[in-house]
Design a protein around this motif. Sequence first.
Motif, PDB file in Angstrom:
ATOM      1  N   PHE A  75     -40.885 -29.324  45.726  1.00 12.85           N
ATOM      2  CA  PHE A  75     -39.879 -28.272  45.862  1.00 12.85           C
ATOM      3  C   PHE A  75     -38.490 -28.740  45.456  1.00 12.85           C
ATOM      4  CE2 PHE A  75     -42.904 -26.008  48.817  1.00 12.85           C
ATOM      5  CZ  PHE A  75     -43.144 -24.984  47.922  1.00 12.85           C
ATOM      6  N   TRP A  76     -38.198 -30.042  45.545  1.00  7.98           N
ATOM      7  CA  TRP A  76     -36.912 -30.529  45.044  1.00  7.98           C
ATOM      8  C   TRP A  76     -36.823 -30.313  43.533  1.00  7.98           C
ATOM      9  CZ3 TRP A  76     -37.683 -35.611  48.176  1.00  7.98           C
ATOM     10  CH2 TRP A  76     -37.439 -35.358  49.533  1.00  7.98           C
ATOM     11  N   ALA A  77     -37.944 -30.440  42.840  1.00 15.37           N
ATOM     12  CA  ALA A  77     -37.971 -30.140  41.401  1.00 15.37           C
ATOM     13  C   ALA A  77     -37.740 -28.642  41.175  1.00 15.37           C
ATOM     14  CB  ALA A  77     -39.289 -30.594  40.784  1.00 15.37           C
ATOM     15  N   LEU A  78     -38.361 -27.805  42.016  1.00 18.29           N
ATOM     16  CA  LEU A  78     -38.146 -26.360  41.902  1.00 18.29           C
ATOM     17  C   LEU A  78     -36.685 -26.007  42.173  1.00 18.29           C
ATOM     18  CD1 LEU A  78     -39.244 -23.459  41.543  1.00 18.29           C
ATOM     19  CD2 LEU A  78     -39.698 -23.462  44.002  1.00 18.29           C
ATOM     20  N   ASP A  79     -36.073 -26.681  43.145  1.00 25.90           N
ATOM     21  CA  ASP A  79     -34.652 -26.444  43.433  1.00 25.90           C
ATOM     22  C   ASP A  79     -33.823 -26.614  42.160  1.00 25.90           C
ATOM     23  OD1 ASP A  79     -35.490 -26.274  46.108  1.00 25.90           O
ATOM     24  OD2 ASP A  79     -34.703 -28.240  46.646  1.00 25.90           O
ATOM     25  N   LEU A  80     -34.032 -27.726  41.490  1.00 27.42           N
ATOM     26  CA  LEU A  80     -33.272 -28.009  40.278  1.00 27.42           C
ATOM     27  C   LEU A  80     -33.594 -27.000  39.176  1.00 27.42           C
ATOM     28  CD1 LEU A  80     -31.221 -29.935  39.046  1.00 27.42           C
ATOM     29  CD2 LEU A  80     -33.133 -31.340  38.265  1.00 27.42           C
ATOM     30  N   TYR A  81     -34.863 -26.691  38.987  1.00 25.57           N
ATOM     31  CA  TYR A  81     -35.270 -25.707  37.976  1.00 25.57           C
ATOM     32  C   TYR A  81     -34.583 -24.359  38.222  1.00 25.57           C
ATOM     33  CZ  TYR A  81     -38.150 -22.221  35.652  1.00 25.57           C
ATOM     34  OH  TYR A  81     -38.574 -21.153  34.901  1.00 25.57           O
ATOM     35  N   TRP A  82     -34.573 -23.905  39.480  1.00 22.96           N
ATOM     36  CA  TRP A  82     -34.000 -22.591  39.787  1.00 22.96           C
ATOM     37  C   TRP A  82     -32.495 -22.589  39.525  1.00 22.96           C
ATOM     38  CZ3 TRP A  82     -37.758 -19.275  40.124  1.00 22.96           C
ATOM     39  CH2 TRP A  82     -37.492 -17.964  40.494  1.00 22.96           C
ATOM     40  N   LEU A  83     -31.827 -23.710  39.795  1.00 17.73           N
ATOM     41  CA  LEU A  83     -30.393 -23.827  39.496  1.00 17.73           C
ATOM     42  C   LEU A  83     -30.137 -23.773  37.989  1.00 17.73           C
ATOM     43  CD1 LEU A  83     -29.519 -26.731  41.930  1.00 17.73           C
ATOM     44  CD2 LEU A  83     -28.559 -24.435  42.064  1.00 17.73           C
ATOM     45  N   PHE A  84     -30.985 -24.432  37.216  1.00 21.32           N
ATOM     46  CA  PHE A  84     -30.840 -24.438  35.764  1.00 21.32           C
ATOM     47  C   PHE A  84     -31.114 -23.052  35.187  1.00 21.32           C
ATOM     48  CE2 PHE A  84     -31.450 -29.099  34.237  1.00 21.32           C
ATOM     49  CZ  PHE A  84     -30.536 -29.541  35.163  1.00 21.32           C
ATOM     50  N   LYS A  85     -32.120 -22.382  35.706  1.00 26.66           N
ATOM     51  CA  LYS A  85     -32.579 -21.098  35.156  1.00 26.66           C
ATOM     52  C   LYS A  85     -31.625 -19.945  35.461  1.00 26.66           C
ATOM     53  CE  LYS A  85     -36.597 -18.033  35.401  1.00 26.66           C
ATOM     54  NZ  LYS A  85     -37.066 -17.815  34.078  1.00 26.66           N
ATOM     55  N   HIS A  86     -30.898 -20.033  36.574  1.00 21.43           N
ATOM     56  CA  HIS A  86     -30.071 -18.910  37.013  1.00 21.43           C
ATOM     57  C   HIS A  86     -28.603 -19.336  37.141  1.00 21.43           C
ATOM     58  CE1 HIS A  86     -33.714 -16.665  37.764  1.00 21.43           C
ATOM     59  NE2 HIS A  86     -34.190 -17.720  38.401  1.00 21.43           N
ATOM     60  N   PRO A  87     -27.817 -19.182  36.072  1.00 23.85           N
ATOM     61  CA  PRO A  87     -26.404 -19.561  36.119  1.00 23.85           C
ATOM     62  C   PRO A  87     -25.660 -18.816  37.226  1.00 23.85           C
ATOM     63  CG  PRO A  87     -27.088 -19.108  33.865  1.00 23.85           C
ATOM     64  CD  PRO A  87     -28.216 -18.685  34.757  1.00 23.85           C
ATOM     65  N   GLY A  88     -24.780 -19.543  37.901  1.00 25.37           N
ATOM     66  CA  GLY A  88     -23.974 -18.945  38.964  1.00 25.37           C
ATOM     67  C   GLY A  88     -24.693 -18.850  40.302  1.00 25.37           C
ATOM     68  N   LEU A  89     -25.853 -19.443  40.410  1.00 24.30           N
ATOM     69  CA  LEU A  89     -26.635 -19.389  41.644  1.00 24.30           C
ATOM     70  C   LEU A  89     -25.923 -20.126  42.780  1.00 24.30           C
ATOM     71  CD1 LEU A  89     -29.624 -18.437  42.408  1.00 24.30           C
ATOM     72  CD2 LEU A  89     -30.184 -20.857  42.267  1.00 24.30           C
ATOM     73  N   ARG A  90     -25.975 -19.576  43.970  1.00 25.72           N
ATOM     74  CA  ARG A  90     -25.466 -20.243  45.169  1.00 25.72           C
ATOM     75  C   ARG A  90     -26.673 -20.613  46.013  1.00 25.72           C
ATOM     76  NH1 ARG A  90     -22.187 -21.507  42.483  1.00 25.72           N
ATOM     77  NH2 ARG A  90     -20.053 -20.830  42.397  1.00 25.72           N
ATOM     78  N   ALA A  91     -26.892 -21.908  46.156  1.00 27.39           N
ATOM     79  CA  ALA A  91     -28.113 -22.409  46.772  1.00 27.39           C
ATOM     80  C   ALA A  91     -27.805 -23.429  47.854  1.00 27.39           C
ATOM     81  CB  ALA A  91     -28.993 -23.050  45.697  1.00 27.39           C
ATOM     82  N   THR A  92     -28.793 -23.653  48.696  1.00 27.35           N
ATOM     83  CA  THR A  92     -28.681 -24.708  49.692  1.00 27.35           C
ATOM     84  C   THR A  92     -30.026 -25.386  49.863  1.00 27.35           C
ATOM     85  OG1 THR A  92     -27.856 -25.288  51.888  1.00 27.35           O
ATOM     86  CG2 THR A  92     -29.192 -23.299  51.748  1.00 27.35           C
ATOM     87  N   LEU A  93     -29.956 -26.662  50.155  1.00 28.30           N
ATOM     88  CA  LEU A  93     -31.116 -27.455  50.542  1.00 28.30           C
ATOM     89  C   LEU A  93     -30.827 -27.948  51.946  1.00 28.30           C
ATOM     90  CD1 LEU A  93     -33.732 -29.050  50.178  1.00 28.30           C
ATOM     91  CD2 LEU A  93     -32.405 -30.797  48.997  1.00 28.30           C
ATOM     92  N   VAL A  94     -31.659 -27.545  52.905  1.00 21.00           N
ATOM     93  CA  VAL A  94     -31.436 -27.895  54.302  1.00 21.00           C
ATOM     94  C   VAL A  94     -32.527 -28.871  54.736  1.00 21.00           C
ATOM     95  CG1 VAL A  94     -31.147 -27.035  56.653  1.00 21.00           C
ATOM     96  CG2 VAL A  94     -30.511 -25.587  54.704  1.00 21.00           C
ATOM     97  N   THR A  95     -32.097 -30.017  55.230  1.00 22.93           N
ATOM     98  CA  THR A  95     -33.023 -31.007  55.762  1.00 22.93           C
ATOM     99  C   THR A  95     -32.780 -31.153  57.260  1.00 22.93           C
ATOM    100  OG1 THR A  95     -31.518 -32.856  55.351  1.00 22.93           O
ATOM    101  CG2 THR A  95     -33.039 -32.274  53.566  1.00 22.93           C
ATOM    102  N   HIS A  96     -33.674 -31.853  57.916  1.00 22.00           N
ATOM    103  CA  HIS A  96     -33.529 -32.031  59.359  1.00 22.00           C
ATOM    104  C   HIS A  96     -32.680 -33.239  59.716  1.00 22.00           C
ATOM    105  CE1 HIS A  96     -36.816 -34.640  58.273  1.00 22.00           C
ATOM    106  NE2 HIS A  96     -36.803 -35.199  59.463  1.00 22.00           N
ATOM    107  N   ASP A  97     -32.506 -34.183  58.777  1.00 21.06           N
ATOM    108  CA  ASP A  97     -31.695 -35.371  59.082  1.00 21.06           C
ATOM    109  C   ASP A  97     -31.018 -35.895  57.817  1.00 21.06           C
ATOM    110  OD1 ASP A  97     -33.667 -36.822  57.675  1.00 21.06           O
ATOM    111  OD2 ASP A  97     -34.580 -37.612  59.497  1.00 21.06           O
ATOM    112  N   ASP A  98     -30.065 -36.802  58.021  1.00 24.23           N
ATOM    113  CA  ASP A  98     -29.299 -37.365  56.906  1.00 24.23           C
ATOM    114  C   ASP A  98     -30.176 -38.175  55.955  1.00 24.23           C
ATOM    115  OD1 ASP A  98     -26.700 -36.410  57.637  1.00 24.23           O
ATOM    116  OD2 ASP A  98     -26.619 -37.940  59.194  1.00 24.23           O
TER     117      ASP A  98
END
Length: 177
Positions: free
Chosen positions: A26-49
């Motif tokens: 899904f980290w790869a999908l995160d990057l793909y979706w950012l590349f595919k959709h200019p101006g996207l506002r996204a977040t990746l939420v994890t449980h710890d640092d």
Amino acid sequence: IEKGLKEDIHDFFFLKARQLGISTLFWALDLYWLFKHPGLRATLVTHDDETREEARANITGYIEGLPIPLKIPYRVHNRTMLDLRNRSRLSYQVAGTKKNGKLGRGRGLNYCHATEISSYGDEDAFDSLLASLAESYPDRLFIWESTARGFNLWFDLYEEAKHSITQRAVFIGWWRN
């Protein structure tokens, strides 16, 4: 996901076994979706640092490993965000395992990838994150994934998704490894 999007489903809940590489995928999908959709506002939420830093390192590796014609350069990439030249931005957030109340505040999001939700410690903060999600943006996508850890926020979310007509629940068992 592709099938669900064609059916106007934008929320996907993945119940997974450990050590299957699902978060990494899904980290790869995160990057793909950012590349595919200019101006996207996204977040990746994890449980710890630690997991946030692992995700950031993997995303950095994905970017560096792409052939130059496929890369979208970034303006900033630090521990809090990836800001691409196509105006897409990924915020790195940590839900934490205790109450903090800050998740999703001040953001309008049309892409969210939340991992290990069963370890999140603040349901009110999670509700704040949900309130920041776009409801009508056509390319919105929300990925929720976690291992099970008993009766908790994740259990409730996954059970609701199993019976929903606007969400998809997907089980990825250990035998898929």
